[in-house]
Design an enzyme around this catalytic site. Structure first.
Site, PDB file in Angstrom:
ATOM      1  CD  GLU A 102       1.249  -5.528   5.696  1.00 18.56           C
ATOM      2  OE1 GLU A 102       2.114  -6.339   6.075  1.00 18.56           O
ATOM      3  OE2 GLU A 102       0.620  -5.666   4.627  1.00 18.56           O
ATOM      4  N   GLY A 108       0.608  -5.186   0.994  1.00 20.47           N
ATOM      5  CA  GLY A 108      -0.522  -5.356   0.087  1.00 20.47           C
ATOM      6  C   GLY A 108      -0.115  -6.008  -1.229  1.00 20.47           C
ATOM      7  CD  GLU A 125      -2.344  -7.882   2.745  1.00 21.27           C
ATOM      8  OE1 GLU A 125      -2.093  -6.688   2.491  1.00 21.27           O
ATOM      9  OE2 GLU A 125      -3.102  -8.244   3.650  1.00 21.27           O
ATOM     10  CB  ALA A 167      -0.890  -0.006   1.235  1.00 20.67           C
TER      11      ALA A 167
HETATM   12  C1  3H9 Z   1       0.433  -2.226   3.429  1.00 13.08           C
HETATM   13  O1  3H9 Z   1       0.775  -2.752   2.410  1.00 13.08           O
HETATM   14  C2  3H9 Z   1      -0.941  -2.386   4.024  1.00 13.08           C
HETATM   15  C3  3H9 Z   1      -1.756  -3.472   3.398  1.00 13.08           C
HETATM   16  O2  3H9 Z   1      -1.630  -4.660   4.122  1.00 13.08           O
HETATM   17  C4  3H9 Z   1      -3.206  -3.091   3.478  1.00 13.08           C
HETATM   18  C5  3H9 Z   1      -3.826  -2.628   2.248  1.00 13.08           C
HETATM   19  C6  3H9 Z   1      -5.299  -2.308   2.440  1.00 13.08           C
HETATM   20  N1  3H9 Z   1       4.359   3.709   0.461  1.00 13.08           N
HETATM   21  O3  3H9 Z   1      13.153   2.751   0.831  1.00 13.08           O
HETATM   22  P1  3H9 Z   1      13.483   3.340  -0.495  1.00 13.08           P
HETATM   23  C7  3H9 Z   1       9.002   5.369  -0.927  1.00 13.08           C
HETATM   24  S1  3H9 Z   1       1.463  -1.196   4.306  1.00 13.08           S
HETATM   25  C8  3H9 Z   1       4.743   4.933   0.115  1.00 13.08           C
HETATM   26  O4  3H9 Z   1      14.528   4.382  -0.529  1.00 13.08           O
HETATM   27  P2  3H9 Z   1      14.688   0.891  -1.261  1.00 13.08           P
HETATM   28  C9  3H9 Z   1      10.099   5.843   0.011  1.00 13.08           C
HETATM   29  O5  3H9 Z   1       9.577   6.730   0.982  1.00 13.08           O
HETATM   30  C10 3H9 Z   1       2.945  -1.139   3.348  1.00 13.08           C
HETATM   31  N2  3H9 Z   1       6.034   5.224  -0.214  1.00 13.08           N
HETATM   32  O6  3H9 Z   1      13.846   2.198  -1.538  1.00 13.08           O
HETATM   33  C11 3H9 Z   1      11.026   6.516  -0.977  1.00 13.08           C
HETATM   34  O7  3H9 Z   1      10.451   7.762  -1.312  1.00 13.08           O
HETATM   35  P3  3H9 Z   1      11.340   9.073  -1.545  1.00 13.08           P
HETATM   36  C12 3H9 Z   1       3.770  -2.340   3.528  1.00 13.08           C
HETATM   37  C13 3H9 Z   1       6.928   4.242  -0.156  1.00 13.08           C
HETATM   38  O8  3H9 Z   1      14.875   0.284  -2.590  1.00 13.08           O
HETATM   39  C14 3H9 Z   1      10.938   5.627  -2.206  1.00 13.08           C
HETATM   40  O9  3H9 Z   1       9.702   4.943  -2.081  1.00 13.08           O
HETATM   41  N3  3H9 Z   1       5.042  -2.147   2.851  1.00 13.08           N
HETATM   42  C15 3H9 Z   1       6.589   2.947   0.229  1.00 13.08           C
HETATM   43  O10 3H9 Z   1      15.858   1.182  -0.417  1.00 13.08           O
HETATM   44  C16 3H9 Z   1      12.066   4.634  -2.301  1.00 13.08           C
HETATM   45  O11 3H9 Z   1      12.128   3.889  -1.084  1.00 13.08           O
HETATM   46  C17 3H9 Z   1       6.122  -1.672   3.476  1.00 13.08           C
HETATM   47  O12 3H9 Z   1       6.110  -1.441   4.664  1.00 13.08           O
HETATM   48  C18 3H9 Z   1       5.228   2.687   0.544  1.00 13.08           C
HETATM   49  N4  3H9 Z   1       4.806   1.459   0.887  1.00 13.08           N
HETATM   50  O13 3H9 Z   1      13.748  -0.030  -0.380  1.00 13.08           O
HETATM   51  C19 3H9 Z   1       7.337  -1.468   2.628  1.00 13.08           C
HETATM   52  N5  3H9 Z   1       7.696   2.177   0.201  1.00 13.08           N
HETATM   53  O14 3H9 Z   1      12.287   8.709  -2.633  1.00 13.08           O
HETATM   54  C20 3H9 Z   1       8.016  -0.156   2.977  1.00 13.08           C
HETATM   55  C21 3H9 Z   1       8.701   2.975  -0.186  1.00 13.08           C
HETATM   56  O15 3H9 Z   1      10.353  10.127  -1.879  1.00 13.08           O
HETATM   57  N6  3H9 Z   1       9.130   0.106   2.089  1.00 13.08           N
HETATM   58  N7  3H9 Z   1       8.257   4.218  -0.410  1.00 13.08           N
HETATM   59  O16 3H9 Z   1      12.044   9.283  -0.247  1.00 13.08           O
HETATM   60  C22 3H9 Z   1      10.347  -0.442   2.282  1.00 13.08           C
HETATM   61  O17 3H9 Z   1      10.590  -1.202   3.187  1.00 13.08           O
HETATM   62  C23 3H9 Z   1      11.425  -0.053   1.298  1.00 13.08           C
HETATM   63  O18 3H9 Z   1      11.057   1.134   0.685  1.00 13.08           O
HETATM   64  C24 3H9 Z   1      11.684  -1.125   0.216  1.00 13.08           C
HETATM   65  C25 3H9 Z   1      12.576  -0.548  -0.900  1.00 13.08           C
HETATM   66  C26 3H9 Z   1      12.377  -2.321   0.852  1.00 13.08           C
HETATM   67  C27 3H9 Z   1      10.411  -1.561  -0.434  1.00 13.08           C
END
Ligand code: 3H9
Length: 702
Positions: free
Chosen positions: A129, A106, A109, A67
């Site tokens: 999450e 998500g 999921e 998400a």
């Molecule tokens: C969910 O899914 C809820 C569902 O169960 C329910 C649905 C109804 N959203 O970290 P990076 C941005 S909750 C918005 O440097 P990497 C990040 O801020 C979600 N933005 O890249 C950055 O922006 P900026 C569950 C996001 O390659 C840019 O993307 N998922 C999100 O080092 C690059 O990110 C998570 O918790 C997001 N979900 O690492 C995953 N993710 O350039 C959270 C990233 O403007 N994300 N951004 O600063 C991560 O753990 C890492 O970003 C990931 C990539 C490992 C994916």
């Protein structure tokens, strides 16, 4: 005319199979537009006679990071991720998910709702999450236990851990693992093979034994969480959801999950954790603009003490070659033994295999001659905290290192500008302030002196990423960001102790606030002798009018340095035991009060937290004013990752915004009546409070 947004879904056909590519680079987060377009594409596919099966994949190297977290703060519009997942599951045409890069939250999921999953070996699959104070809200809490069994699903969701493709296959999460280049072809083949109606069965929670194992795992985790003072609501609700997966039909379980998810979204813990996530992203961006990092593969570490050895381990863990330098053979051997010891302990605990340990140690060499650093790309100096000692090391480095080598210092408070000025290449000098144990602690303060060149700063940020650290840019001053602020709020704790609160009450109040350990317990753990030596060194320059609490010195004079000597603020009759209150320490504090004519007064736990936080926020705001930290987010990131500030509160600046800056200023003004020099509110804090603004505003580009 504005250019139209590219479509979030790329659709192509191959052999009667419709390939739907999520197309929202870089991470294919499931924002509203993507969910809507995917929903429509799936509905259209159901009607399209030319489509026999569907493959869902991610364009651009990732499946999906889940998400879009930013949307949780706003009113959210259907279709939800859960609606899309239900459409996938209900599809009469087989749907295969092809996973590469990240498939998280998500994103995973959606894949769980597909009829088969195939993934690349290096894909990262997980439901993280909980790290954001949430639980999977797109059906994950119901479908994962049904797919792999509740006992296996529970730790994955409760820890928010991700697994690679092979581990996912072993768990039953993937049906097939294949080469990344062959992923789409393999997915199409599998989809076609399913056309005869054969779909993989879901072993999941089938059977009473699986159900009982799941319920037992849930009960054990409930007990563990009950004993934790600050378990997240999301963790408890997650267990409820998994139980619902075991006991209720899918449809009811999905509804239960939806309600629990909405509760989590509305929780302050989610807001704090999401703030910490974005603060880290901001802090992690190099302030050196477009400057390109210099290549780094060979690293020198000068000094094999606890800090140097930890730094060497961090570098070896990241795949770098390390040369350890010490002044004589005995010290060198001791340094190597420390490094070997860290790996031995990891191996004993089953965290590292013998082969992995051997591979790491094979990249370590050691020398007493600085000439061994001649071809190093970066050197971290971690010798004794003394300007003359460090200057001598720097003179040697200046003599032997190749042009362009980066000369980093791990000093915690010395003037790096001065250190840089003393050699012929100040542009290559930077501070890399690791925290102990350096291979474990996430924070890395990147201390930027006046003359450093941009590409050295860029290299340091790139290195931090490679080491898996959380970098924060800091300016040069005594203590940089973290230690400078720490000094002040520790003083506030000392004042409260001398004025009437016991160290035990102060620790307890702050532990209830969310710190894993209060300040006095922490002092006992780190050892009182180091701070004592620093205080003695700085005694001559201490302003005579400043209040000075002598309790810590008095403890040290008795040889009570904390846990390692069995006594400090607490008594430790047995090694490793939690400290016990010590009446002799309380008597010693009474003596100090009497000597100063202080009448002990009562503090409530709330008073303690308010004073501690007011001191912290006030100094943090001065750190901002002085340009030592660029943004409040940098302070939040530093304090959460290096100083035990409770992550679920987001950080101290987020906490201040939540409490309201006028309230903090009012507290400071009332305390300033006792000691104006210490408590007077900073100009920045006053101004923001007057304007009705918040620190959060300063995180946005001005
Ligand atoms: C969910 O899914 C809820 C569902 O169960 C329910 C649905 C109804 N959203 O970290 P990076 C941005 S909750 C918005 O440097 P990497 C990040 O801020 C979600 N933005 O890249 C950055 O922006 P900026 C569950 C996001 O390659 C840019 O993307 N998922 C999100 O080092 C690059 O990110 C998570 O918790 C997001 N979900 O690492 C995953 N993710 O350039 C959270 C990233 O403007 N994300 N951004 O600063 C991560 O753990 C890492 O970003 C990931 C990539 C490992 C994916």
């Amino acid at each position: 005319m504005p250019t139209p947004e590219p479509s979030r879904i790329l659709a192509t056909q191959q052999d009667g199979v419709l390939l739907l590519g999520l197309n929202h680079p870089p991470l294919n987060t499931l924002d509203h537009a993507l969910r809507q377009q995917l929903y429509e594409a799936l509905q259209a596919a159901a009607q399209d006679a030319s489509v026999q099966a569907i493959v869902l994949h991610g364009a651009g190297g990732n499946f999906s990071a889940g998400a879009d977290i930013r949307e949780f703060g706003q009113p959210r519009q259907p279709p939800w991720a859960g609606d899309v997942a239900q459409l996938i599951e209900a599809s009469a045409k087989p749907v295969v998910a092809a996973l590469q890069g990240v498939a998280l939250g998500g994103g995973l999921e959606l894949a769980l709702a597909a009829h088969a999953r195939i993934g690349a070996a290096d894909a990262r699959l997980g439901l993280p999450e909980v790290k954001l104070g949430l639980l999977p809200g797109g059906g994950g809490t119901q479908r994962l236990p049904r797919l792999i069994g509740a006992a296996a699903a529970l730790p994955l969701m409760l820890e928010g851990r991700d697994v690679d493709g092979n581990a996912a296959q072993a768990l039953g999460l993937l049906d097939e693992v294949c080469d990344k280049a062959a992923l789409l072809d393999a997915a199409v083949r599998r989809a076609r093979a399913m056309l005869d109606g054969a779909r993989p069965s879901r072993p999941g929670t089938d059977g009473e034994a699986g159900k009982q194992a799941g319920l037992a795992a849930i009960a054990a985790q409930r007990e563990r969480l009950a004993a934790k003072p600050h378990a997240l609501p999301a963790q408890r609700l997650l267990l409820d959801c998994i139980q619902a997966a075991l006991e209720q039909p899918l449809e009811a379980g999905l509804q239960f999950e939806r309600q629990a998810f909405l509760q989590c979204v509305a929780s302050p813990e989610h807001r704090g954790l999401a703030h910490a996530f974005f603060a880290e992203k901001l802090a992690g961006k190099s302030p050196a603009g477009q400057a390109r990092p210099r290549p780094v593969q060979k690293v020198g570490v000068v000094g094999g003490g606890t800090m140097g050895a930890g730094i060497a381990v961090a570098m070896l863990d990241a795949g770098l070659d390390v040369v350890l330098i010490e002044r004589d053979a005995a010290s060198l051997q001791a340094g190597q033994d420390r490094i070997g010891g860290v790996y031995q302990r990891q191996q004993d605990k089953g965290k590292l295999s013998a082969e992995a340990r051997a591979r790491r140690l094979a990249r370590l060499s050691a020398a007493t001659d600085y000439a061994a650093l001649a071809d190093a790309d970066l050197i971290v100096e971690a010798v004794f905290e003394d300007m003359d000692v460090k200057s001598q090391v720097y003179a040697e480095l200046d003599r032997v290192c190749r042009p362009g080598a980066i000369l980093a210092t791990n000093t915690s408070y010395l003037d790096i500008n001065e250190l840089a000025r003393r050699i012929s290449r100040p542009q290559d000098v930077i501070g890399l302030h690791f925290f102990s144990p350096a291979n474990v602690m996430k924070l890395l303060e990147i201390v930027v002196p006046e003359q450093v060149s941009d590409d050295v700063v860029a290299t340091s940020f790139a290195l931090a990423r490679r080491l898996g650290k959380v970098p924060v840019r800091a300016g040069v001053c005594d203590g940089f960001i973290g230690n400078r602020i720490l000094y002040v709020y520790r003083e506030a704790a000392n004042y409260m102790m001398e004025d009437g609160a016991s160290p035990y009450q102060i620790d307890q109040a702050l532990e209830r606030f969310g710190y894993a350990m209060g300040p006095f317990r922490t002092a006992d753990l780190t050892g009182g002798d180091i701070g004592w030596a620093t205080r003695k060194r700085k005694a001559a320059t201490r302003p005579p009018e400043a209040r000075y609490v002598r309790v810590a010195d008095r403890l040290c004079e008795r040889g009570w340095f904390g846990q390692k000597t069995g006594r400090g603020y607490y008594r430790y009759p047995e090694r490793g035991q939690r400290g016990q209150h010590d009446p002799e320490v309380l008597a010693l504090i009474d003596e100090e009060r009497a000597a100063r004519g202080i009448e002990a007064r009562a503090f409530s736990d709330e008073d303690i937290v308010r004073r501690y936080m007011a001191a912290l926020v006030n100094e943090a705001s001065k750190v901002l004013e002085d340009g030592i930290a660029l943004r409040p987010a940098d302070i939040d990131t530093a304090l959460v990752n290096g100083y035990g500030f409770p992550r679920w509160r987001g950080g101290p600046m987020k906490y201040a915004d939540d409490v309201g800056l006028p309230a903090i200023v009012a507290d400071l003004e009332s305390y300033a009546k006792e000691d104006a020099a210490f408590w007077a509110p900073s100009a920045l804090l006053r101004r923001l409070a007057r304007e009705g603004a918040a620190f959060g505003k300063l995180n946005q580009p001005q």
